[in-house]
Design an enzyme around this catalytic site. Structure first.
Site, short mmCIF file in Angstrom:
data_model
loop_
_atom_site.label_atom_id
_atom_site.label_comp_id
_atom_site.label_asym_id
_atom_site.label_seq_id
_atom_site.Cartn_x
_atom_site.Cartn_y
_atom_site.Cartn_z
N ARG A 74 24.92 10.94 -3.09
CA ARG A 74 24.15 10.84 -1.85
C ARG A 74 23.64 12.21 -1.41
O ARG A 74 22.52 12.35 -0.91
CB ARG A 74 25.00 10.20 -0.77
N GLN A 105 23.46 7.77 14.09
CA GLN A 105 24.63 7.44 13.26
C GLN A 105 24.38 7.95 11.84
O GLN A 105 25.27 7.92 11.01
CB GLN A 105 24.85 5.93 13.20
N ASN A 106 23.15 8.39 11.57
CA ASN A 106 22.78 8.77 10.22
C ASN A 106 23.29 10.16 9.87
O ASN A 106 23.47 11.00 10.75
CB ASN A 106 21.25 8.71 10.05
N HIS A 123 28.13 10.78 13.40
CA HIS A 123 28.99 10.59 12.24
C HIS A 123 28.93 11.77 11.28
O HIS A 123 29.23 11.63 10.10
CB HIS A 123 28.61 9.29 11.49
N THR A 192 19.67 -0.24 13.61
CA THR A 192 21.13 -0.31 13.44
C THR A 192 21.58 -1.77 13.53
O THR A 192 21.05 -2.54 14.32
CB THR A 192 21.89 0.56 14.47
N SER A 193 22.56 -2.11 12.69
CA SER A 193 23.05 -3.49 12.66
C SER A 193 23.99 -3.76 13.83
O SER A 193 24.42 -4.88 14.05
CB SER A 193 23.79 -3.75 11.34
N ASN A 217 13.96 -3.38 15.15
CA ASN A 217 14.71 -3.76 13.94
C ASN A 217 13.90 -4.80 13.19
O ASN A 217 12.96 -5.38 13.72
CB ASN A 217 16.08 -4.33 14.34
N ALA A 235 10.52 0.33 11.45
CA ALA A 235 10.48 1.43 12.42
C ALA A 235 9.28 2.36 12.16
O ALA A 235 8.66 2.87 13.09
CB ALA A 235 11.78 2.23 12.33
C1 BV8 Z 1 36.50 5.20 15.62
C2 BV8 Z 1 29.56 8.26 7.94
C3 BV8 Z 1 38.45 5.48 16.92
C4 BV8 Z 1 30.16 8.13 6.60
C5 BV8 Z 1 29.90 6.12 9.06
C6 BV8 Z 1 39.86 -1.47 12.10
C7 BV8 Z 1 40.45 -0.36 11.46
C8 BV8 Z 1 39.95 0.93 11.61
C9 BV8 Z 1 38.85 1.14 12.42
C10 BV8 Z 1 38.29 0.03 13.05
C11 BV8 Z 1 38.78 -1.25 12.91
N1 BV8 Z 1 38.00 -2.09 13.64
C12 BV8 Z 1 37.02 -1.37 14.25
C13 BV8 Z 1 37.20 -0.09 13.92
C14 BV8 Z 1 36.41 1.00 14.34
C15 BV8 Z 1 35.44 1.32 13.19
C16 BV8 Z 1 34.42 0.22 13.10
O1 BV8 Z 1 33.54 0.12 13.93
N2 BV8 Z 1 34.53 -0.63 12.06
C17 BV8 Z 1 33.62 -1.76 12.00
C18 BV8 Z 1 32.81 -1.72 10.72
C19 BV8 Z 1 34.46 -3.05 12.11
N3 BV8 Z 1 34.82 2.55 13.63
C20 BV8 Z 1 35.40 3.72 13.29
O2 BV8 Z 1 36.35 3.83 12.54
C21 BV8 Z 1 34.77 4.93 13.96
N4 BV8 Z 1 35.83 5.69 14.57
O3 BV8 Z 1 36.27 4.13 16.11
O4 BV8 Z 1 37.49 6.06 16.07
C22 BV8 Z 1 39.41 4.73 16.04
C23 BV8 Z 1 40.22 5.44 15.18
C24 BV8 Z 1 41.15 4.74 14.40
C25 BV8 Z 1 41.25 3.34 14.47
C26 BV8 Z 1 40.39 2.62 15.31
C27 BV8 Z 1 39.47 3.31 16.10
C28 BV8 Z 1 34.08 5.78 12.93
C29 BV8 Z 1 32.84 5.05 12.44
C30 BV8 Z 1 32.00 6.01 11.60
C31 BV8 Z 1 32.04 5.58 10.16
N5 BV8 Z 1 31.12 6.45 9.38
N6 BV8 Z 1 29.10 6.95 8.38
C32 BV8 Z 1 29.09 7.97 5.56
O5 BV8 Z 1 27.88 7.88 5.89
O6 BV8 Z 1 29.46 7.95 4.37
S1 BV8 Z 1 29.32 4.64 9.62
C33 BV8 Z 1 28.00 4.13 8.67
O7 BV8 Z 1 27.64 2.86 9.22
C34 BV8 Z 1 26.76 4.99 8.78
O8 BV8 Z 1 26.89 6.09 9.66
C35 BV8 Z 1 25.76 4.00 9.37
O9 BV8 Z 1 24.80 4.60 10.13
C36 BV8 Z 1 26.70 3.21 10.19
C37 BV8 Z 1 26.25 1.99 10.88
O10 BV8 Z 1 25.44 1.28 10.05
P1 BV8 Z 1 23.90 1.18 10.49
O11 BV8 Z 1 23.39 2.56 10.76
O12 BV8 Z 1 23.76 0.19 11.58
O13 BV8 Z 1 23.25 0.70 9.15
P2 BV8 Z 1 23.33 -0.74 8.51
O14 BV8 Z 1 23.04 -0.59 7.06
O15 BV8 Z 1 24.57 -1.44 8.96
O16 BV8 Z 1 22.11 -1.52 9.22
C38 BV8 Z 1 20.78 -1.11 8.98
C39 BV8 Z 1 19.96 -1.82 10.04
O17 BV8 Z 1 18.62 -1.37 9.93
C40 BV8 Z 1 19.91 -3.33 9.85
O18 BV8 Z 1 20.03 -3.97 11.12
C41 BV8 Z 1 18.51 -3.59 9.25
O19 BV8 Z 1 17.98 -4.82 9.68
C42 BV8 Z 1 17.74 -2.46 9.86
N7 BV8 Z 1 16.60 -2.01 9.07
C43 BV8 Z 1 16.50 -1.91 7.72
N8 BV8 Z 1 15.29 -1.40 7.40
C44 BV8 Z 1 14.62 -1.16 8.57
C45 BV8 Z 1 15.45 -1.55 9.64
N9 BV8 Z 1 15.07 -1.46 10.92
C46 BV8 Z 1 13.84 -0.95 11.18
N10 BV8 Z 1 12.98 -0.56 10.20
C47 BV8 Z 1 13.34 -0.65 8.90
N11 BV8 Z 1 12.46 -0.26 7.94
#
Ligand code: BV8
Ligand code: ZN
Length: 247
Positions: A74, A105-106, A123, A192-193, A217, A235
């Site tokens: 990446r 978030q990117n 992030h 963002t999703s 989106n 976008a």
């Molecule tokens: C936290 C960096 C406190 C790394 C990323 C159970 C256990 C442990 C944790 C959790 C748990 N349950 C919940 C949590 C919290 C967890 C979480 O949210 N999990 C979810 C998945 C259930 N969050 C965390 O852990 C965060 N920390 O909460 O700390 C804590 C601590 C311990 C325990 C609990 C809580 C940290 C989260 C950060 C993770 N790191 N990235 C790397 O990049 O390698 S997140 C990663 O996903 C990216 O940053 C990305 O940006 C992010 C979100 O995804 P999106 O950006 O939304 O992208 P996605 O592909 O999903 O969607 C794309 C969208 O774009 C779609 O909607 C699509 O339709 C649209 N699209 C596509 N093309 C276009 C478009 N729109 C417009 N135009 C286009 N052309």
């Protein structure tokens, strides 16, 4: 109200024209048209493993080679990508506002490359690496060539300077996001999703304080329920039209 119809676009442009304090939250979707794979689309998989499984401290402890292989790929891909018209439209919008926050978030650095100034990388960034335990940090371009690069200061493992699942976000990022949610009159949520916390809750929090919420989106998301208007389209097409109409 949704759809990339003229009416929705005009409503969104009127909301933005009246606002002097604007916050934007972006996700992987804004970089899709720059060729950066999104997390949950087809790009969300690496050699059959979900990006989510690799982006964790546990995966790094268990199999640092595999995690570094994923991130080197990446990081190398960053060299070939450019901001798109969506990133540039947000840089233009920033110039027109009294106060502007771009919370992303990117981890691809494209907002700064497009000229945006007040950018908060929630992030972290692929452009930087850091030591797993000491304060050593360096640019990804200075990464030692070993499969698992070692910290020159203490000998432990270097890791990408991104926030993994299960890790807390940096305080400065949460402070900036909190200020944006409290102060903005309009929040634009782009590409963002709405699945990853805490970013997924920012629109609801800003909306509950009275900010107008505009979503951009390709499809509806959990954020669509709190949006005053959802603009369905890429976008890179929607944002330039929206900023142009904002006048
Ligand atoms: C936290 C960096 C406190 C790394 C990323 C159970 C256990 C442990 C944790 C959790 C748990 N349950 C919940 C949590 C919290 C967890 C979480 O949210 N999990 C979810 C998945 C259930 N969050 C965390 O852990 C965060 N920390 O909460 O700390 C804590 C601590 C311990 C325990 C609990 C809580 C940290 C989260 C950060 C993770 N790191 N990235 C790397 O990049 O390698 S997140 C990663 O996903 C990216 O940053 C990305 O940006 C992010 C979100 O995804 P999106 O950006 O939304 O992208 P996605 O592909 O999903 O969607 C794309 C969208 O774009 C779609 O909607 C699509 O339709 C649209 N699209 C596509 N093309 C276009 C478009 N729109 C417009 N135009 C286009 N052309
Ligand atoms: Zn170290």
């Amino acid at each position: 109200m949704n759809g990339m119809d003229e009416g929705s676009l005009r409503t969104a442009a009127e909301m933005l024209s009246r606002a002097r304090r604007v916050a934007v939250l972006t996700g992987a979707g804004i970089s899709a048209e720059s060729g950066v794979p999104t997390f949950r689309g087809a790009g969300g998989f690496w050699r059959g493993r979900s990006a989510m499984d690799l982006a964790t401290p546990g995966a790094f402890s268990r199999d640092p080679e595999a995690v570094w292989e994923f991130y080197r790929f990446r990081i190398a891909a960053l060299a070939g990508i450019e901001p798109n018209d969506g990133h540039r439209a947000l840089a233009e919008l920033e110039c027109r506002c009294d106060q502007f926050w771009l919370i992303t978030q990117n981890v691809d650095g494209l907002h700064r490359a497009a000229g945006s100034e007040n950018v908060t990388e929630l992030h972290g960034s692929l452009e930087r690496v850091r030591c797993r335990i000491c304060s050593y940090r360096c640019a990804s371009s200075d990464l030692p060539p070993e499969a698992v690069p070692q910290c020159p200061a203490c000998g432990d493992m270097l890791r990408p300077a991104v926030v993994w699942f299960g890790e807390n976000l940096p305080d400065f990022a949460l402070v900036a996001a909190d200020e944006a949610m409290r102060e903005c009159q309009v929040m634009l949520v782009v590409g963002t999703s709405g699945l990853v916390e805490p970013a997924a809750s920012f629109a609801r929090m800003a909306g509950s304080r009275g900010a107008g919420i505009i979503e951009v989106n390709l499809e509806s998301t959990p954020i669509s329920h709190v949006a005053d208007v959802s603009l369905l389209g890429p976008a890179g097409v929607v944002l330039p039209s929206l900023v142009e109409l904002t006048g």
